[in-house]
Design an enzyme around this catalytic site. Structure first.
Site, PDB file in Angstrom:
ATOM      1  N   SER A  24     -19.738 -11.885  -5.657  1.00 55.89           N
ATOM      2  CA  SER A  24     -19.420 -12.740  -6.810  1.00 55.89           C
ATOM      3  C   SER A  24     -18.009 -12.454  -7.315  1.00 55.89           C
ATOM      4  CB  SER A  24     -20.425 -12.512  -7.936  1.00 55.89           C
ATOM      5  OG  SER A  24     -21.744 -12.703  -7.483  1.00 55.89           O
TER       6      SER A  24
HETATM    7  N1  SAH Z   1     -24.850  -9.156  -6.351  1.00 53.17           N
HETATM    8  C1  SAH Z   1     -24.118  -9.464  -5.140  1.00 53.17           C
HETATM    9  C2  SAH Z   1     -23.816 -10.959  -4.988  1.00 53.17           C
HETATM   10  C3  SAH Z   1     -24.800 -11.489  -4.120  1.00 53.17           C
HETATM   11  S1  SAH Z   1     -24.784 -13.127  -3.533  1.00 53.17           S
HETATM   12  C4  SAH Z   1     -22.863  -8.652  -5.017  1.00 53.17           C
HETATM   13  O1  SAH Z   1     -22.560  -7.889  -5.939  1.00 53.17           O
HETATM   14  O2  SAH Z   1     -22.205  -8.744  -3.981  1.00 53.17           O
HETATM   15  C5  SAH Z   1     -26.520 -13.405  -3.686  1.00 53.17           C
HETATM   16  C6  SAH Z   1     -27.421 -12.576  -2.803  1.00 53.17           C
HETATM   17  O3  SAH Z   1     -28.754 -12.925  -3.156  1.00 53.17           O
HETATM   18  C7  SAH Z   1     -27.305 -12.868  -1.298  1.00 53.17           C
HETATM   19  O4  SAH Z   1     -27.081 -11.669  -0.614  1.00 53.17           O
HETATM   20  C8  SAH Z   1     -28.653 -13.481  -0.950  1.00 53.17           C
HETATM   21  O5  SAH Z   1     -29.086 -13.160   0.373  1.00 53.17           O
HETATM   22  C9  SAH Z   1     -29.565 -12.875  -2.009  1.00 53.17           C
HETATM   23  N2  SAH Z   1     -30.791 -13.615  -2.304  1.00 53.17           N
HETATM   24  C10 SAH Z   1     -30.984 -14.951  -2.387  1.00 53.17           C
HETATM   25  N3  SAH Z   1     -32.287 -15.216  -2.665  1.00 53.17           N
HETATM   26  C11 SAH Z   1     -32.928 -13.998  -2.773  1.00 53.17           C
HETATM   27  C12 SAH Z   1     -34.279 -13.598  -3.015  1.00 53.17           C
HETATM   28  N4  SAH Z   1     -35.264 -14.478  -3.200  1.00 53.17           N
HETATM   29  N5  SAH Z   1     -34.547 -12.282  -3.058  1.00 53.17           N
HETATM   30  C13 SAH Z   1     -33.585 -11.336  -2.852  1.00 53.17           C
HETATM   31  N6  SAH Z   1     -32.290 -11.656  -2.595  1.00 53.17           N
HETATM   32  C14 SAH Z   1     -31.969 -12.970  -2.550  1.00 53.17           C
END
Ligand code: SAH
Length: 220
Positions: free
Chosen positions: A64
């Protein structure tokens, strides 16, 4: 992997930029100044880690935008010792920031490849206190609930009921909600009693979608 004076300089500039955008919490700013964010993205693009933009990581996901991470962390109001569940481990940066700020951090990722890669990175950086879980964030983590805070870092169409249940009374959840093809509304939900919640809205943001189920690694 190396953390040079150039990276440190870029981090100081990013901290100034976050301050100019209204982030005043010192512990959040300290986290951005101390955590080598360029280790969380592909090394070929290291300097991009310090621009205020989202950036592609593996498995079609993104780390993000720094401002979004800082703003959500501000809304979460992290206290030392808080038990916090993050949904969407991704690169691991948000989890590292929460742990840096003294939270007992649990984080769930649905993509096995990212779960493994990020687990190794966090270990290498010394964040062994973070508990990484491979699973579907819609289920939360009944095993470790209740949580003082929950932060969802993927865009949800609605607020998952199980996450509301796993929040402690007095606890709060930060979650972007809306239609993926559109902008999402950042919500802060506070659990005021076992069955009642209050909700506040904080502007529009873009996120990768919150998807159901676990995605296993493809066999080589
Ligand atoms: N917090 C992260 C940003 C992540 S982007 C950082 O600091 O880099 C969002 C993430 O959510 C992705 O890796 C995606 O695979 C995950 N995601 C999406 N749906 C999800 C779910 N139902 N359970 C767990 N992770 C999920």
């Amino acid at each position: 992997m190396q953390d040079s004076y150039i990276h440190k300089g870029l981090r100081k500039q990013l901290v100034k930029l976050l301050q100019n955008k209204g982030i005043t919490d010192q512990r959040i700013l300290d986290g951005f100044e101390r955590i080598p964010r360029h280790f969380f993205i592909d090394q070929a693009f290291a300097e991009w880690a310090y621009k205020d933009v989202p950036f592609k990581i593996d498995a079609d996901q993104t780390i993000s935008q720094p401002y979004t991470v800082a703003f959500m962390t501000h809304l979460l109001d992290v206290k030392i010792g808080d038990k916090i569940l993050e949904i969407g481990t991704g690169s691991g940066f948000q989890a590292a920031l929460l742990a840096f700020m003294g939270a007992k951090t649990y984080t769930i990722e649905r993509q096995e490849a990212l779960y493994i890669k990020t687990g190794k990175l966090l270990h290498k950086l010394g964040f062994d206190q973070i508990r990484l879980l491979l699973g579907d964030g819609f289920e939360g983590s009944p095993r470790f609930a209740p949580f003082d805070k929950i932060i969802v870092t993927a865009g949800a169409e609605s607020v998952p009921q199980k996450l509301l249940e796993q929040l402690a009374v007095g606890g709060r959840m930060i979650i972007p909600v809306g239609d993926h093809n559109d902008v999402l509304k950042m919500k802060r939900i506070t659990k005021t009693s076992p069955n009642s919640f209050s909700e506040e809205n904080f502007g529009n943001f873009k996120f990768v979608p919150f998807l159901p189920g676990v995605e296993r690694m493809k066999p080589q």
